[in-house]
Design a protein around this motif. Structure first.
Motif, PDB file in Angstrom:
ATOM      1  N   PRO A 210      -5.435  -1.896   4.474  1.00 24.87           N
ATOM      2  CA  PRO A 210      -5.208  -3.120   5.248  1.00 24.87           C
ATOM      3  C   PRO A 210      -3.753  -3.237   5.682  1.00 24.87           C
ATOM      4  CG  PRO A 210      -6.435  -3.589   3.246  1.00 24.87           C
ATOM      5  CD  PRO A 210      -5.954  -2.185   3.125  1.00 24.87           C
ATOM      6  N   ARG A 211      -3.517  -4.029   6.706  1.00 24.57           N
ATOM      7  CA  ARG A 211      -2.158  -4.179   7.233  1.00 24.57           C
ATOM      8  C   ARG A 211      -1.226  -4.831   6.223  1.00 24.57           C
ATOM      9  NH1 ARG A 211       0.607  -7.732  10.901  1.00 24.57           N
ATOM     10  NH2 ARG A 211      -1.133  -9.191  10.791  1.00 24.57           N
ATOM     11  N   THR A 216       7.387  -4.538   4.703  1.00 31.21           N
ATOM     12  CA  THR A 216       7.719  -5.675   5.559  1.00 31.21           C
ATOM     13  C   THR A 216       8.205  -5.234   6.932  1.00 31.21           C
ATOM     14  OG1 THR A 216       8.342  -6.928   3.574  1.00 31.21           O
ATOM     15  CG2 THR A 216       9.078  -7.788   5.699  1.00 31.21           C
ATOM     16  N   LYS A 217       9.004  -4.180   7.005  1.00 36.98           N
ATOM     17  CA  LYS A 217       9.565  -3.759   8.288  1.00 36.98           C
ATOM     18  C   LYS A 217       8.537  -3.076   9.184  1.00 36.98           C
ATOM     19  CE  LYS A 217      11.410   0.490   6.188  1.00 36.98           C
ATOM     20  NZ  LYS A 217      12.652   1.290   5.983  1.00 36.98           N
ATOM     21  N   PRO A 222       0.231  -3.572  14.355  1.00 36.23           N
ATOM     22  CA  PRO A 222      -1.157  -3.849  13.952  1.00 36.23           C
ATOM     23  C   PRO A 222      -1.880  -2.638  13.376  1.00 36.23           C
ATOM     24  CG  PRO A 222      -0.968  -3.744  16.341  1.00 36.23           C
ATOM     25  CD  PRO A 222       0.422  -3.681  15.814  1.00 36.23           C
ATOM     26  N   ASP A 223      -1.405  -1.427  13.676  1.00 35.62           N
ATOM     27  CA  ASP A 223      -2.063  -0.214  13.198  1.00 35.62           C
ATOM     28  C   ASP A 223      -1.256   0.499  12.121  1.00 35.62           C
ATOM     29  OD1 ASP A 223      -4.159  -0.585  14.989  1.00 35.62           O
ATOM     30  OD2 ASP A 223      -3.097   0.480  16.593  1.00 35.62           O
ATOM     31  N   CYS A 224      -0.383  -0.233  11.430  1.00 33.52           N
ATOM     32  CA  CYS A 224       0.463   0.434  10.429  1.00 33.52           C
ATOM     33  C   CYS A 224      -0.368   0.960   9.263  1.00 33.52           C
ATOM     34  CB  CYS A 224       1.539  -0.516   9.922  1.00 33.52           C
ATOM     35  SG  CYS A 224       0.909  -1.944   9.004  1.00 33.52           S
ATOM     36  N   GLY A 225      -1.519   0.366   9.005  1.00 39.86           N
ATOM     37  CA  GLY A 225      -2.353   0.841   7.910  1.00 39.86           C
ATOM     38  C   GLY A 225      -3.260   1.989   8.292  1.00 39.86           C
ATOM     39  N   LYS A 226      -3.272   2.366   9.560  1.00 34.30           N
ATOM     40  CA  LYS A 226      -4.170   3.425  10.032  1.00 34.30           C
ATOM     41  C   LYS A 226      -3.430   4.688  10.444  1.00 34.30           C
ATOM     42  CE  LYS A 226      -7.386  -0.082  11.766  1.00 34.30           C
ATOM     43  NZ  LYS A 226      -8.124  -0.606  12.947  1.00 34.30           N
ATOM     44  N   THR A 227      -2.133   4.707  10.256  1.00 35.11           N
ATOM     45  CA  THR A 227      -1.351   5.873  10.676  1.00 35.11           C
ATOM     46  C   THR A 227      -1.383   6.999   9.654  1.00 35.11           C
ATOM     47  OG1 THR A 227       0.645   4.918   9.694  1.00 35.11           O
ATOM     48  CG2 THR A 227       0.192   4.399  12.008  1.00 35.11           C
ATOM     49  N   TRP A 233       3.716   2.291   3.284  1.00 33.31           N
ATOM     50  CA  TRP A 233       2.864   1.417   2.481  1.00 33.31           C
ATOM     51  C   TRP A 233       3.513   1.165   1.114  1.00 33.31           C
ATOM     52  CZ3 TRP A 233      -1.817   5.194   3.136  1.00 33.31           C
ATOM     53  CH2 TRP A 233      -2.196   5.228   4.493  1.00 33.31           C
ATOM     54  N   TYR A 234       3.092   0.090   0.507  1.00 33.67           N
ATOM     55  CA  TYR A 234       3.453  -0.142  -0.897  1.00 33.67           C
ATOM     56  C   TYR A 234       2.663   0.828  -1.772  1.00 33.67           C
ATOM     57  CZ  TYR A 234       5.411  -4.602   0.685  1.00 33.67           C
ATOM     58  OH  TYR A 234       6.145  -5.564   1.333  1.00 33.67           O
ATOM     59  N   ASN A 235       3.347   1.442  -2.713  1.00 36.52           N
ATOM     60  CA  ASN A 235       2.695   2.413  -3.588  1.00 36.52           C
ATOM     61  C   ASN A 235       2.229   1.793  -4.913  1.00 36.52           C
ATOM     62  OD1 ASN A 235       2.967   4.736  -1.921  1.00 36.52           O
ATOM     63  ND2 ASN A 235       5.154   4.833  -2.455  1.00 36.52           N
ATOM     64  N   ALA A 236       2.787   0.648  -5.291  1.00 38.07           N
ATOM     65  CA  ALA A 236       2.413   0.014  -6.557  1.00 38.07           C
ATOM     66  C   ALA A 236       1.068  -0.685  -6.414  1.00 38.07           C
ATOM     67  CB  ALA A 236       3.483  -0.989  -6.984  1.00 38.07           C
TER      68      ALA A 236
END
Length: 294
Positions: A210-211, A216-217, A222-227, A233-236
């Motif tokens: 999910p986005r 934060t940056k 809108p497609d940052c979670g699909k790249t 992404w957060y790894n924790a």
């Protein structure tokens, strides 16, 4: 008094005296004061315990009402958190607050009314309920500590299963709203990491997230979670982040637990003292069902 007694004694020694010789009965000035002080001391101690128990349970009654209000607010504002664990929705935060509020309300009502109106029945009911609640808390805490590993594994498995089955990023459903809010607040992704979002029911052939998993940056895209860029992404995982949040505030939880334990122990001891004192007053025929000065 001594002179009059001596004159009476000399008179009774004469042969013409026909009555028993008088005996000296000196007053004991300290006896009435001692008896009165003992009665007043007992009465003061009884009144102190009674009023303290009444005030303490009034405070707990307010706490119970606050818990009820918090549970209703959580149910209305964050009802989606209960949907994260389908099989264990009864132990969600709102359900626990509602249950704790009802139990605290009933206990405080029995304790306050029993102490104020000197009702033996309500005092015994209060004592019995406090013993039951205290025992259940002790058993639950012991089991949770002994089986903490199994509890954590069960929670992780249920949360991951909920993501796979119920998450739908295209609809504003409760699960999606809850996970988006959780990941935004705690800066985390998934239960244990981003891999929990790969090939779920919402995107069965894609390794997306999910986005709200994006840093934060990068979240404005809108497609940052699909790249597929894991560096974006957060790894924790959220499970560990929430767990650390609770650990950092463990001292607050400990203080609250100690306060509740003290209140319960004091309530048990005080209610039995009041009940036994009421029984003694009934047997000594000095009992009144209700008097504001005792």
């Amino acid at each position: 008094t001594i002179v009059a007694y001596g004159a009476s004694l000399l008179s009774c020694l004469s042969p013409a005296w026909r009555y028993p010789c008088p005996t000296l009965q000196l007053p004991l000035p300290n006896a009435p004061a001692t008896s009165l002080s003992l009665r007043m001391g007992g009465r003061t101690g009884y009144t102190c315990v009674r009023h303290t128990l009444c005030v303490l349970n009034t405070f707990m009654w307010v706490v119970g009402c606050s818990m009820l209000g918090a549970g209703i607010w959580l149910r209305l504002a964050y009802g989606g958190y209960a949907s994260l664990l389908h099989q264990y929705s009864a132990v969600s935060a709102d359900s626990l607050c509602l249950a704790a509020g009802v139990i605290t309300f009933v206990l405080a009502f029995c304790g306050c009314c029993g102490s104020w109106f000197q009702s033996g029945c309500m005092l015994v009911t209060y004592f019995s309920l406090v013993v039951v609640v205290f025992t259940l808390q002790l058993v639950a805490g012991t089991l949770a500590f002994v089986f903490r590993g199994e509890v954590s594994a069960t929670l992780v498995g249920e949360l991951q299963a909920g993501i796979r089955r119920s998450f739908n990023d295209t609809a504003e459903d409760a699960v999606a709203l809850t996970w988006n809010h959780l990941q935004t607040q705690f800066h985390c992704c998934g239960v244990e990491g981003p891999d929990d979002w790969f090939k779920i029911t919402a995107w069965p052939h894609e390794e997306w997230v999910p986005r709200t998993c994006c840093l934060t940056k990068y979240m404005n895209s809108p497609d940052c979670g699909k790249t597929g860029e894991r560096d974006h992404w957060y790894n924790a995982g959220c499970f560990m982040q929430v767990k650390m949040w609770f650990i950092e505030r463990l001292h607050i939880v400990g203080i609250i637990g100690l306060v509740f334990a003290f209140v319960q122990l004091f309530g048990m001891i005080a209610s039995m003292l009041l009940f036994c004192t009421l029984g003694h007053k009934r047997r000594s025929h000095t009992y009144k069902s209700y008097h504001s000065d005792t």
